[in-house]
Scaffold this motif. Structure first.
Motif, mmCIF file in Angstrom:
data_model
loop_
_atom_site.group_PDB
_atom_site.id
_atom_site.type_symbol
_atom_site.label_atom_id
_atom_site.label_comp_id
_atom_site.label_asym_id
_atom_site.label_seq_id
_atom_site.Cartn_x
_atom_site.Cartn_y
_atom_site.Cartn_z
ATOM 1 N N VAL A 37 0.882 -1.168 0.000
ATOM 2 C CA VAL A 37 0.000 0.000 0.000
ATOM 3 C C VAL A 37 0.916 1.213 0.000
ATOM 4 C CG1 VAL A 37 -1.836 1.242 1.205
ATOM 5 C CG2 VAL A 37 -1.707 -1.263 1.369
ATOM 6 N N TYR A 38 0.801 2.075 -1.014
ATOM 7 C CA TYR A 38 1.648 3.271 -1.068
ATOM 8 C C TYR A 38 1.167 4.283 -0.025
ATOM 9 C CZ TYR A 38 4.220 1.812 -5.209
ATOM 10 O OH TYR A 38 5.060 1.149 -6.073
ATOM 11 N N PRO A 39 2.069 5.195 0.374
ATOM 12 C CA PRO A 39 1.707 6.164 1.419
ATOM 13 C C PRO A 39 0.443 6.975 1.096
ATOM 14 C CG PRO A 39 4.060 6.235 1.016
ATOM 15 C CD PRO A 39 3.468 5.307 -0.005
ATOM 16 N N ASN A 40 0.143 7.144 -0.211
ATOM 17 C CA ASN A 40 -1.075 7.907 -0.551
ATOM 18 C C ASN A 40 -2.340 7.051 -0.472
ATOM 19 O OD1 ASN A 40 -1.000 6.242 -2.776
ATOM 20 N ND2 ASN A 40 -0.937 7.893 -4.297
ATOM 21 N N GLY A 41 -2.190 5.797 -0.014
ATOM 22 C CA GLY A 41 -3.359 4.936 0.167
ATOM 23 C C GLY A 41 -3.613 3.996 -0.991
ATOM 24 N N SER A 64 -1.177 -2.604 -17.537
ATOM 25 C CA SER A 64 -0.636 -1.481 -16.777
ATOM 26 C C SER A 64 -1.392 -1.340 -15.463
ATOM 27 C CB SER A 64 -0.799 -0.179 -17.569
ATOM 28 O OG SER A 64 0.049 -0.216 -18.673
ATOM 29 N N GLY A 65 -0.660 -1.061 -14.418
ATOM 30 C CA GLY A 65 -1.277 -0.789 -13.126
ATOM 31 C C GLY A 65 -1.550 -2.015 -12.276
ATOM 32 N N CYS A 66 -1.115 -3.204 -12.739
ATOM 33 C CA CYS A 66 -1.402 -4.409 -11.946
ATOM 34 C C CYS A 66 -0.339 -4.661 -10.876
ATOM 35 C CB CYS A 66 -1.566 -5.639 -12.840
ATOM 36 S SG CYS A 66 -0.029 -6.180 -13.599
ATOM 37 N N GLY A 67 0.688 -3.810 -10.832
ATOM 38 C CA GLY A 67 1.664 -3.930 -9.748
ATOM 39 C C GLY A 67 2.936 -4.670 -10.124
ATOM 40 N N LYS A 68 3.178 -4.852 -11.423
ATOM 41 C CA LYS A 68 4.386 -5.574 -11.856
ATOM 42 C C LYS A 68 5.653 -4.851 -11.390
ATOM 43 C CE LYS A 68 3.390 -5.183 -16.315
ATOM 44 N NZ LYS A 68 2.175 -4.372 -16.223
ATOM 45 N N SER A 69 5.710 -3.547 -11.694
ATOM 46 C CA SER A 69 6.916 -2.778 -11.319
ATOM 47 C C SER A 69 7.063 -2.708 -9.813
ATOM 48 C CB SER A 69 6.832 -1.348 -11.867
ATOM 49 O OG SER A 69 6.841 -1.371 -13.247
ATOM 50 N N THR A 70 5.942 -2.551 -9.133
ATOM 51 C CA THR A 70 5.988 -2.490 -7.665
ATOM 52 C C THR A 70 6.582 -3.771 -7.106
ATOM 53 O OG1 THR A 70 4.058 -1.027 -7.607
ATOM 54 C CG2 THR A 70 4.547 -2.267 -5.599
ATOM 55 N N LEU A 71 6.135 -4.903 -7.643
ATOM 56 C CA LEU A 71 6.645 -6.197 -7.167
ATOM 57 C C LEU A 71 8.144 -6.311 -7.439
ATOM 58 C CD1 LEU A 71 5.644 -8.768 -5.839
ATOM 59 C CD2 LEU A 71 5.079 -9.678 -8.065
#
Ligand code: ADP
Length: 283
Positions: A37-41, A64-71
């Motif tokens: 969960v990013y700090p902005n919620g 896009s936006g499914c969290g690949k880069s985050t993972l």
């Protein structure tokens, strides 16, 4: 840009055809209920459980936006996990040095220093680690040879094509002798023919150097061609929906792309992505 970073069950995950780690096989990456969960919620990822064995080539596939880069960034230690446990060779990411292993991260943009030669761009990764120039030179030569750019060591980035610039970026990742190569849509900005060639070259690098590779893409066909396993992800909220084994021998020639089996794998992945998209926002 390359950086040499030294440093509960997902309810909806479907396990398909995954081969359990055989005795003696080492997990390079272990994720237990890792979420973000990013700090902005923004809830980028629901809890992910995932194990990647040493030497595997695994792709994270999704829109896009499914969290690949985050993972991928959490694996690299570039983003904190919000919850769960993430281990590289049984240690937290910031203790990877203690395991005797290292990782490199290849970003989507080559991000080369335009005023520096190819050689200097690659050597900067070693300068960050204070590697003396006598030791650095043969390593740079080897990395440039591996990506087929040994004849272009003195060229400036503007003298190279987009594909060649990305090869420099990969050389910068390889020069630190990583065990784990994390690649975030590295060929996304390239034309298809260049991309196909780099896909094949990457498979050769992976096999010849015993790397563990985690590769992010939103291309179904790239995922099928490259991977031993494809982790299918979906958005809103980001989550893993399937773990598919691509059970095809290596080396994979480009003719593999023309086969019935290739189409069947692509269709299977497509269906998972479509089914997951239909479920979006129902959580
Ligand atoms: P992908 O790589 O699959 O396109 P990302 O991991 O970039 O997905 O993003 C997953 C979600 O997290 C998206 O909703 C995105 O907007 C959000 N996100 C990514 N980075 C940040 C950030 N630094 N702060 C807040 N939200 C972010």
């Amino acid at each position: 840009m390359i950086s040499n970073v030294n440093y509960k069950a997902a309810g909806n995950t479907e396990q398909v055809n995954t081969s359990p780690a055989a005795a003696g096989e080492v997990n390079a990456i272990e994720m237990l209920s890792v979420e973000k969960v990013y700090p902005n919620g923004t809830r980028a990822l629901r809890p992910v459980d995932l194990k990647i064995k040493e030497g595997e080539f695994v792709t994270l596939l999704g829109p896009s936006g499914c969290g690949k880069s985050t993972l991928l960034k959490m694996i690299a230690g570039l983003e904190d996990t919000s919850d769960g446990r993430l281990l590289l060779w049984k240690k937290p990411v910031d203790q990877i040095e203690e395991t005797g292993h290292s990782l490199s991260f290849v970003f989507q943009e080559a991000s080369l220093m335009p005023w520096h030669s190819v050689r200097k761009n690659v050597s900067m990764a070693l300068e960050l680690d204070n590697i003396p120039s006598k030791e650095a030179k043969p390593r740079i030569d080897k990395a440039l040879k591996l990506v087929g750019l040994d004849r272009f060591a003195d060229a400036l980035p503007r003298e190279l094509s987009g594909g060649m610039q990305m090869r420099v970026s990969i050389a910068r990742g390889l020069v630190v002798n990583p065990d784990l190569l994390l690649m975030d849509e590295p060929f996304g900005a390239l034309d298809e023919i260049t991309r196909f060639r780099l896909d094949s070259d990457l498979l050769d690098l992976w096999r010849d150097n015993g790397l563990t590779v985690v590769f992010v893409t939103h291309s179904i066909h790239e995922a099928v061609f490259l991977s031993q396993r494809v982790i299918v992800m979906a958005a809103r909220p980001g989550r893993v929906v399937a773990d598919i084994k691509i059970d095809e021998p290596f080396p994979r020639k480009s003719e593999f792309r023309m086969t019935q089996r290739f189409s069947e794998y692509a269709m299977q992945l497509h269906e998972y992505l479509m089914d997951a998209a239909a479920e979006e926002d129902q959580f």
